[in-house]
Design a protein around this motif. Structure first.
Motif, mmCIF file in Angstrom:
data_model
loop_
_atom_site.group_PDB
_atom_site.id
_atom_site.type_symbol
_atom_site.label_atom_id
_atom_site.label_comp_id
_atom_site.label_asym_id
_atom_site.label_seq_id
_atom_site.Cartn_x
_atom_site.Cartn_y
_atom_site.Cartn_z
ATOM 1 N N GLY A 45 12.263 7.010 3.009
ATOM 2 C CA GLY A 45 11.606 5.718 2.918
ATOM 3 C C GLY A 45 10.112 5.878 3.096
ATOM 4 O O GLY A 45 9.644 6.820 3.743
ATOM 5 N N LEU A 46 9.363 4.936 2.529
ATOM 6 C CA LEU A 46 7.907 4.926 2.611
ATOM 7 C C LEU A 46 7.457 3.582 3.173
ATOM 8 O O LEU A 46 7.946 2.534 2.736
ATOM 9 C CB LEU A 46 7.303 5.131 1.213
ATOM 10 N N GLY A 47 6.548 3.621 4.128
ATOM 11 C CA GLY A 47 6.007 2.393 4.703
ATOM 12 C C GLY A 47 4.494 2.404 4.702
ATOM 13 O O GLY A 47 3.866 3.468 4.736
ATOM 14 N N LEU A 84 0.564 1.633 12.840
ATOM 15 C CA LEU A 84 1.373 2.845 12.742
ATOM 16 C C LEU A 84 2.852 2.532 12.933
ATOM 17 O O LEU A 84 3.697 2.927 12.125
ATOM 18 C CB LEU A 84 0.901 3.887 13.758
ATOM 19 N N ILE A 85 3.161 1.788 13.978
ATOM 20 C CA ILE A 85 4.565 1.412 14.206
ATOM 21 C C ILE A 85 5.087 0.549 13.066
ATOM 22 O O ILE A 85 6.216 0.734 12.601
ATOM 23 C CB ILE A 85 4.741 0.722 15.566
ATOM 24 N N HIS A 86 4.274 -0.364 12.570
ATOM 25 C CA HIS A 86 4.733 -1.240 11.491
ATOM 26 C C HIS A 86 5.041 -0.440 10.226
ATOM 27 O O HIS A 86 6.042 -0.707 9.539
ATOM 28 C CB HIS A 86 3.697 -2.320 11.199
ATOM 29 N N ALA A 87 4.215 0.556 9.922
ATOM 30 C CA ALA A 87 4.477 1.397 8.751
ATOM 31 C C ALA A 87 5.773 2.189 8.936
ATOM 32 O O ALA A 87 6.563 2.326 7.999
ATOM 33 C CB ALA A 87 3.299 2.334 8.506
ATOM 34 N N ILE A 88 5.997 2.687 10.153
ATOM 35 C CA ILE A 88 7.240 3.431 10.425
ATOM 36 C C ILE A 88 8.446 2.508 10.300
ATOM 37 O O ILE A 88 9.464 2.889 9.703
ATOM 38 C CB ILE A 88 7.176 4.102 11.809
ATOM 39 N N CYS A 89 8.355 1.294 10.830
ATOM 40 C CA CYS A 89 9.464 0.337 10.705
ATOM 41 C C CYS A 89 9.781 0.064 9.243
ATOM 42 O O CYS A 89 10.956 0.070 8.844
ATOM 43 C CB CYS A 89 9.126 -0.977 11.410
ATOM 44 N N ASP A 90 8.759 -0.176 8.427
ATOM 45 C CA ASP A 90 8.992 -0.433 7.009
ATOM 46 C C ASP A 90 9.629 0.766 6.320
ATOM 47 O O ASP A 90 10.515 0.612 5.474
ATOM 48 C CB ASP A 90 7.692 -0.816 6.304
ATOM 49 N N ALA A 91 9.187 1.970 6.670
ATOM 50 C CA ALA A 91 9.767 3.169 6.066
ATOM 51 C C ALA A 91 11.241 3.302 6.440
ATOM 52 O O ALA A 91 12.083 3.601 5.583
ATOM 53 C CB ALA A 91 8.981 4.401 6.503
ATOM 54 N N LEU A 92 11.569 3.084 7.711
ATOM 55 C CA LEU A 92 12.959 3.181 8.161
ATOM 56 C C LEU A 92 13.835 2.130 7.480
ATOM 57 O O LEU A 92 14.929 2.430 6.996
ATOM 58 C CB LEU A 92 13.042 3.033 9.679
ATOM 59 N N LEU A 93 13.347 0.897 7.459
ATOM 60 C CA LEU A 93 14.125 -0.183 6.841
ATOM 61 C C LEU A 93 14.302 0.055 5.345
ATOM 62 O O LEU A 93 15.384 -0.155 4.795
ATOM 63 C CB LEU A 93 13.458 -1.532 7.108
ATOM 64 N N GLY A 94 13.247 0.515 4.686
ATOM 65 C CA GLY A 94 13.346 0.808 3.259
ATOM 66 C C GLY A 94 14.331 1.925 2.972
ATOM 67 O O GLY A 94 15.118 1.843 2.029
#
Length: 159
Positions: free
Chosen positions: A6-8, A42-52
């Motif tokens: 995933g990419l965030g 940084l955390i928000h990008a990681i969350c989006d990557a994980l969810l994606g």
């Protein structure tokens, strides 16, 4: 074993009167990031990557910026909930590779503490969390120090 990637991406504006939170830690800086939560890009990008990666939409879907319960929330809480969400589909974190784009403050001295914090929150080995910092060579909104952005790519696994 099934693996997915995933990419965030996230960006927030730098403003006066806010604390600067990046990678789950507070940095001593005269500007902070504007957002509904603590605006930890940084955390928000990681969350989006994980969810994606888990095909579970995005951070705004699960934690909307209109919800009272997410107002000024510590983004580490959102990350922990995101890890729990992907676990409902049987996924666990393989690794995270992230880049923060900021002219100031200098982030390299803080990266080991960010890695420790995020690995604790995600309950994964610190070696699974790579964080890099870069500038945009004074170009664009980041270069003008109007905001900070972050990119994250993740690998998730299930047996």
């Amino acid at each position: 074993m099934k693996i997915r990637t995933g990419l965030g991406y996230d960006v927030h504006k730098l403003v006066e009167g806010r604390e600067l939170w990046l990678g789950g830690i507070r940095l001593d800086y005269e500007l902070g990031l504007l957002g509904h939560s603590d605006a930890d890009v940084l955390i928000h990008a990681i969350c989006d990557a994980l969810l994606g990666a888990a095909n579970m939409r995005d951070i705004g879907y699960h934690f909307p910026d209109t919800a009272a319960e997410t107002l000024n929330v510590d983004s580490k809480i959102l990350l922990r909930k995101t890890v729990d969400l992907i676990a409902t589909k049987g996924y666990r974190i393989g690794n995270v590779d992230a880049t923060v784009c900021a002219e100031r403050p200098k982030l390299n001295p803080h990266i080991p503490e960010m890695q420790r914090c995020l690995s604790d929150v995600m309950q994964t080995d610190i070696d699974n969390v790579s964080i890099k910092a870069t500038t945009t060579e004074k170009l664009g909104f980041t270069g003008r120090m109007e905001g900070i952005s972050a990119y994250a790519t993740v690998l998730i696994e299930k047996d």
